[in-house]
Design an enzyme around this catalytic site. Sequence first.
Site, PDB file in Angstrom:
ATOM      1  N   HIS A 205     -26.753 100.923   6.791  1.00 39.38           N
ATOM      2  CA  HIS A 205     -27.445 101.240   5.543  1.00 39.38           C
ATOM      3  C   HIS A 205     -28.576 102.244   5.734  1.00 39.38           C
ATOM      4  CE1 HIS A 205     -28.239 100.544   1.348  1.00 39.38           C
ATOM      5  NE2 HIS A 205     -29.471 100.142   1.569  1.00 39.38           N
TER       6      HIS A 205
ATOM      7  N   SER B 132     -29.950 103.691  -1.971  1.00 38.20           N
ATOM      8  CA  SER B 132     -29.719 102.277  -2.264  1.00 38.20           C
ATOM      9  C   SER B 132     -29.832 102.042  -3.778  1.00 38.20           C
ATOM     10  CB  SER B 132     -30.690 101.413  -1.456  1.00 38.20           C
ATOM     11  OG  SER B 132     -30.252 100.087  -1.389  1.00 38.20           O
TER      12      SER B 132
END
Length: 705
Positions: free
Chosen positions: A675, A556
Site C-alpha cells: 500500500h 488511498s
Amino acid sequence: MKYNKLSVAVAAFAFAAVSAQNSNVLKYPETKKVSHTDTYFGTQVSDPYRWLEDDRAEDTKAWVQQEVKFTQDYLAQIPFRDQLKKQLMDIWNYEKISAPFKKGKYTYFSKNDGLQAQSVLYRKDAAGKTEVFLDPNKFSEKGTTSLASVSFNKKGTLVAYSISEGGSDWNKIIILDAETKKQLDETLLDVKFSGISWLGDEGFFYSSYDKPKEGSVLSGMTDKHKVYFHKLGTKQSQDELIIGGDKFPRRYIGAYVTDDQRYLVVSAANATNGNELYIKDLKNKTDFIPIITGFDSNVNVADTDGDTLYLFTDKDAPNKRLVKTTIQNPKAETWKDVIAETSEPLEINTGGGYFFATYMKDAIDQVKQYDKNGKLVRAIKLPGSGNASGFGGEKTEKDLYYSFTNYITPPTIFKYNVTTGNSEVYQKPKVKFNPENYVSEQVFYTSSDGTKIPMMISYKKGLKKDGKNPTILYSYGGFNISLQPAFSVVNAIWMENGGIYAVPNIRGGGEYGKKWHDAGTKMQKKNVFNDFIAAGEYLQKNGYTSKEYMALSGRSNGGLLVGATMTMRPDLAKVAFPGVGVLDMLRYNKFTAGAGWAYDYGTAEDSKEMFEYLKSYSPVHNVKAGTCYPSTMVITSDHDDRVVPAHSFKFGSELQAKQSCKNPILIRIETNAGHGAGRSTEQVVAENADLLSFALYEMGIKSLK
C-alpha cells in the site's frame, strides 16, 4: 520558470497506433470483459472486470504485465523524465536522523545516510560509542523488507520487532536479546494490525487474525481480531488467547501494558471510528473491567498513577478532552476533566511527568504543557507556523524531543527541557533547499454549500498569477485524518521547477474535530468532493493556475477523492493521479480490512438509499463513454493488501475503454510492493519521477530550464 511547450497530441499520436473508432484515442492493451451482474435492492449492476479481483490468477498476471509495459513505454518518451529523477535523487541524498529514545543503558535512533533503501536503527552507549543495532537493508536483496515496529521490554534487555515483506500488512515478529543482539529461535508468523507490548521479561501481547486460505492472502477478508500472549521460550502454537475470536468478535483489537506495568488495556472496535475500552488490574489480578462499551465514542488510557486512570476521549467532547477516574469505578459518570474541551481539536502526549496538549487551529499546531492536575505550566513557543510532533517520553526524563516542519521547512528535531521550557536544535537536516526562496500561504475559500475551507498554497517566490503555473492539488478527506503542513523533497523539486503545491483541508478530515469528520461521511460524503472541486475553482479563479495546468492527486481514501472528482467534473483538471484508491464503492467491504471502513462510507448492503448514494459517486461505476477524461495515471501495487489492486485495475480498465479524447490513461503498477509503507527509496523516487514528469508533459511542457 519558463517552459517550452509541446503538442501532446503529436507525441501521443507518434507513440502508439490509434484506434479505428477515434483517431485521437490511444490503442490500449486489450482487457477482456465478462458477463457478471450483482443485484442490490432489485437493481442489477454489471461488473465486467470482476475477473481482475483474482490478482493471483494467471490471466490477471498476464494483464498486469501488458499494462506495465504500456505505461513504461509511454513514460519513456518524456524527454525530461530522467532529468527529474536525477533532481529527486540529488535532493533526496541527505542524512536523515530521527529523535532519540532511551531503553536500558542505550540511546537508540534511526538514520538514513541519504539514499539507503531503508533507515538503519543505531544505538549509542554511555561512553558515546555508536553501533548498528538493526539494518533492514540486510533483510532482503532489493531493500523491500522494512522494519514495521520495534518494542523493548521495560528494562531494555529484550526487543521484539516486526518486519513487512513487500509492503504487506502481514508481518513477522522477531525477538532479540538486546545486549548481545542474538536472535531467539521463536519467530512469530502471520501477524496483522498489531502492536507489541511487553509484560516484564515474561513475554508480550500481540494481535492477529486467522490467515485467509492459500491464494487469497492478499485479498481475503480479515475479521475477528485476536489478542495473544507469547511467553518467551515457547512455540507460537502455544500462545495464550487473551481476548477476541468467536467469543468476542471484534474487527480490531489492540492490547498494551501501561508504563507502570500494572494494567493491561484492551481497545476493541468494529470500524475505524469508535471503540470499547477494557482494563485488567494485573497487580490485583482482576478480570477485565469495562470502562466504556459500544462504539459511539473514542477513548484510550493516556497515563496512570497508582489507582488513578487518565483517559483521553471525545465522549461528550467532539474536540476531545483529558479526564481522570479510578480503577475502582472507571465508569463515564465518574470522569472529571483534567484538560477540558476547547474550540480546537486536542491531542495528548505524556513525558517528563507532564501532559503536552497539542491544539490544532486551522490545521496549525499550538502546544501547551500541563501538570497532572491540569494546571497550565506554559504555552510552548514553536519555531514557526506548522506541525509539531513528539513530546513523548518516560516520566523520569527531563529532556524530551519534538520535530517541527511545514511545507517549506525541512523537519528539524528540537530538544525540549520540561523544567525550563527551553528548546534547542538537536538535529537540522542539510537539505539542498533554501526556505527563504519560497512562500507558503494559507487562504480560505467557500465550498458549494457555503462552508469555509482552509487551504495551504506553497510556491517559489516571484510566481506570476497568470494562470499558467503547473499545480498539484492534493487532499485526503476522510477517516478523521488531518493534513498538516509537512515538508517533502518531492514537493520541493516540483516548486523548484515552477510548480504550485496546494492542500485544502476538506471535510472528512480531523482539522476541526469530530463534526468536521462526520460532515464527510456516509450520506454526506459528496461534501468532500465538492470541497475539493471548490478548491480547484478557487485556484483557477484567482490566477494561480488554470484547467490546462492543474493536476489532481490523492492516495488511498484520497485516491477515491480524485476518482470521484474526475468523474463528477472531468473538465476541472488536465491531469489526475488516483493513487492506491478505494474506487469500487459497492464491493470495497468484501476485501481484507475494507469492512472496517463502513463508518466513513456505509455499505451497499446497508439500505437502498445507501446503495444508490454509493453508486452515484463510485468511480468504477461512473465512467461514461463519450467523455474526455483528464490525462490519468492510476497508481497501485500488485501486492497491496490494504486497498486491493482490483479497485485500480477496474477503474483503469473502465477509463481506457471509454476515454473519448487524446488524454492517455495509464495504470502504473508497482510489482512486489504494497500500500505504500516500507517501499525502498529507489521505488519511491522512481514513482515520483514518473508522476511529476507525466504531469508536466501532459500540461504540454517539452523541457525544463
